[in-house]
Scaffold this active site. Structure first.
Site, PDB file in Angstrom:
ATOM      1  N   TRP A 278       0.849  -1.197   0.000  1.00 41.57           N
ATOM      2  CA  TRP A 278       0.000   0.000   0.000  1.00 41.57           C
ATOM      3  C   TRP A 278       0.881   1.242   0.000  1.00 41.57           C
ATOM      4  O   TRP A 278       2.080   1.145   0.313  1.00 41.57           O
ATOM      5  CB  TRP A 278      -0.915   0.004   1.234  1.00 41.57           C
TER       6      TRP A 278
ATOM      7  N   ASP B  12       0.127  10.878  -0.349  1.00 43.73           N
ATOM      8  CA  ASP B  12      -0.952  11.868  -0.285  1.00 43.73           C
ATOM      9  C   ASP B  12      -2.277  11.210   0.093  1.00 43.73           C
ATOM     10  O   ASP B  12      -2.365   9.988   0.193  1.00 43.73           O
ATOM     11  CB  ASP B  12      -1.088  12.589  -1.641  1.00 43.73           C
TER      12      ASP B  12
ATOM     13  N   GLU C 134      -3.443   8.357  -1.845  1.00 41.34           N
ATOM     14  CA  GLU C 134      -2.662   7.132  -1.696  1.00 41.34           C
ATOM     15  C   GLU C 134      -1.834   6.796  -2.927  1.00 41.34           C
ATOM     16  O   GLU C 134      -1.628   5.630  -3.253  1.00 41.34           O
ATOM     17  CB  GLU C 134      -3.588   5.941  -1.351  1.00 41.34           C
TER      18      GLU C 134
HETATM   19  C1  NOJ Z   1      -6.314   2.550  -4.322  1.00 39.93           C
HETATM   20  C2  NOJ Z   1      -6.432   3.899  -3.716  1.00 39.93           C
HETATM   21  O1  NOJ Z   1      -7.320   3.861  -2.670  1.00 39.93           O
HETATM   22  C3  NOJ Z   1      -6.858   4.909  -4.751  1.00 39.93           C
HETATM   23  O2  NOJ Z   1      -6.928   6.182  -4.204  1.00 39.93           O
HETATM   24  C4  NOJ Z   1      -5.854   4.888  -5.866  1.00 39.93           C
HETATM   25  O3  NOJ Z   1      -6.240   5.788  -6.870  1.00 39.93           O
HETATM   26  C5  NOJ Z   1      -5.718   3.483  -6.446  1.00 39.93           C
HETATM   27  N1  NOJ Z   1      -5.383   2.571  -5.393  1.00 39.93           N
HETATM   28  C6  NOJ Z   1      -4.686   3.465  -7.548  1.00 39.93           C
HETATM   29  O4  NOJ Z   1      -3.411   3.737  -7.037  1.00 39.93           O
HETATM   30  C1  NOJ Z   2      -9.502   6.004  -2.005  1.00 36.52           C
HETATM   31  C2  NOJ Z   2      -9.264   7.452  -1.742  1.00 36.52           C
HETATM   32  O1  NOJ Z   2      -8.315   7.923  -2.672  1.00 36.52           O
HETATM   33  C3  NOJ Z   2      -8.757   7.665  -0.339  1.00 36.52           C
HETATM   34  O2  NOJ Z   2      -8.626   9.055  -0.105  1.00 36.52           O
HETATM   35  C4  NOJ Z   2      -9.698   7.058   0.662  1.00 36.52           C
HETATM   36  O3  NOJ Z   2      -9.157   7.194   1.952  1.00 36.52           O
HETATM   37  C5  NOJ Z   2      -9.976   5.609   0.358  1.00 36.52           C
HETATM   38  N1  NOJ Z   2     -10.366   5.424  -1.018  1.00 36.52           N
HETATM   39  C6  NOJ Z   2     -11.078   5.054   1.252  1.00 36.52           C
HETATM   40  O4  NOJ Z   2     -12.264   5.773   1.057  1.00 36.52           O
END
Ligand code: NOJ
Ligand code: NOJ
Length: 417
Positions: A129, A192, A195
């Site tokens: 992650w 950020d 993620e």
């Molecule tokens: C999962 C993350 O939660 C999401 O924000 C991100 O865009 C995708 N992975 C792709 O990296």
């Molecule tokens: C993906 C988003 O990019 C992230 O900001 C969020 O924390 C997770 N999903 C869970 O909602």
């Protein structure tokens, strides 16, 4: 024949009036009720440890985890609501969240308190992650500091709050641990809020600065003078760092990227606006800041170009996270579009300009246009069709609807509407 035609027209017009002629107000009230219900369904759902906030009940993508960021933002919504309408159910959720947070702070993780998400039994997630994400502990501390100050203002004695804050080192209390982590880690590259990018981020820094500023005040209340001075000083340093996030009278998202996605060329991101909304009014970063207005203008222009659904009909633009986004095909998001509605309502309240109220309502019309009859709110809208996609019943989408509505109500009250 004529009669039949007449009868059909009548049926059609009756259908139209019940289905479509609902006023915006009526729809908003109905959606708000649904949003509360759906948000609450994601708090400690069956099979999870008490205090968990799942991001969504979705399995594909799998969002059945406790994200530190999402949970802190949701708790803030509960706290403000319980202050407006005292409510034992909400208070219980907050208490459980606090216990759960203490539990997860003690779990071994791959990135200390910067671990972004936890399994629903409270253990740290150990799969690959984007970690650490240091906005998490800052947002959690910010919520908890405000909650603690509220308890103190209600007459709760400081001595009974030692689990939350205690002037001791090494820190063992919930808030102080988050503040210590934040004060020592803010210079470190981290992922950020989306993620995806590792570096230094406007959103994260603004959350860290506010947590340390409000944390310093709390530390002073607990006679933790040395810590108070240290937190306040780090907040000043963060402010200096944030000054580097300005270009041509608008804010940029990330500096010093070291890893993660490399295709966010525009450096424009709706997280700038979210940062302002999430930390609240403060002297250095006001919602009326012209650089924020310019950032939003540039975002709206960019999203207007990239999302085909924006080229049809409605005046308000659906906004996503950032123009180059590719997650789920790269779509507008519900929570980011709601953020612009909330921005306009706040602007109306702070400036007294009714034009902003209309703009806010236009964004709400956009949300309504893609809404579902049962009030369900996913994470995104498909950029071509406008149908809801990605994780369904996203807790954060419902929270964003509720906070936008809160601002709308405040403006209505101000204008005597
Ligand atoms: C999962 C993350 O939660 C999401 O924000 C991100 O865009 C995708 N992975 C792709 O990296
Ligand atoms: C993906 C988003 O990019 C992230 O900001 C969020 O924390 C997770 N999903 C869970 O909602």
């Amino acid at each position: 024949m004529k009669t039949l035609f007449f009868a059909l027209t009548l049926v059609a017009s009756t259908l139209t009036s019940t289905t479509f002629a609902q006023s915006l107000n009526q729809w908003l009230v109905q959606q708000e009720k649904a949003s509360w219900q759906k948000l609450k369904a994601n708090l400690s759902p069956e099979g999870t440890r008490a205090g968990v906030v799942i991001a969504s009940p979705s399995r594909e993508p799998d969002y059945i985890f406790h994200w530190v960021r999402d949970a802190a933002l949701v708790m803030d919504v509960l706290m403000v609501e319980s202050q407006i309408n005292p409510n034992a159910e909400l208070t219980q959720h907050i208490d459980q969240y606090i216990e759960f947070s203490r539990y997860i702070q003690d779990q071994p993780t791959l990135s200390d308190l910067g671990e972004p998400k936890y399994n629903v039994d409270g253990t740290g997630y150990t799969g690959p992650w984007g970690r650490p994400q240091n906005d998490g502990p800052a947002l959690r501390a910010l919520f908890l500091v405000r909650y603690l100050k509220h308890l103190i203002s209600q007459g709760t004695p400081l001595t009974s709050l030692a689990k939350l804050y205690k002037a001791e080192m090494p820190a063992r209390s919930l808030i102080k641990r988050d503040l210590e982590y934040t004060a020592h880690q803010w210079t470190e590259a981290n992922f950020d809020l989306w993620e995806e990018v590792k570096g230094s981020h406007f959103y994260t820094l603004l959350a860290q600065r506010q947590a340390l500023l409000e944390g310093a005040e709390l530390a002073r209340l607990f006679k933790d003078e040395g810590a108070a001075a240290f937190y306040a000083f780090q907040a000043v340093l963060i402010e200096n760092r944030l000054a580097k996030f300005v270009e041509n009278n608008h804010f940029v998202t990330t500096r010093d990227r070291v890893d993660g996605l490399g295709y966010k060329y525009s450096n424009l991101d709706t997280s700038i606006l979210l940062a302002f909304l999430h930390v609240g009014e403060n002297a250095a970063y006001r919602i009326t800041d012209s650089r924020l207005a310019r950032t939003i203008e540039l975002l709206a222009e960019a999203f207007n170009r990239v999302y085909p659904l924006n080229q049809r009909g409605l005046s308000a633009v659906a906004l996503g996270r950032y123009p180059e986004d590719q997650y789920y095909g790269g779509n507008p998001w519900i929570l980011t579009t709601l953020a612009v509605a909330e921005y306009h309502y706040r602007m109306a309240r702070l400036t007294g300009d009714r034009g902003h109220l209309t703009s806010g309502d236009n964004y709400m019309e956009r949300v309504r246009f893609h809404s579902r009859i049962d009030g369900a709110m996913a994470e995104q809208w498909d950029r071509y069709t406008g149908f809801q996609v990605s994780a369904d019943e996203l807790t954060w989408s419902h929270a964003a609807f509720i906070t936008a509505m809160r601002e709308r109500r405040a403006v209505h009250k101000l204008f005597g509407l």
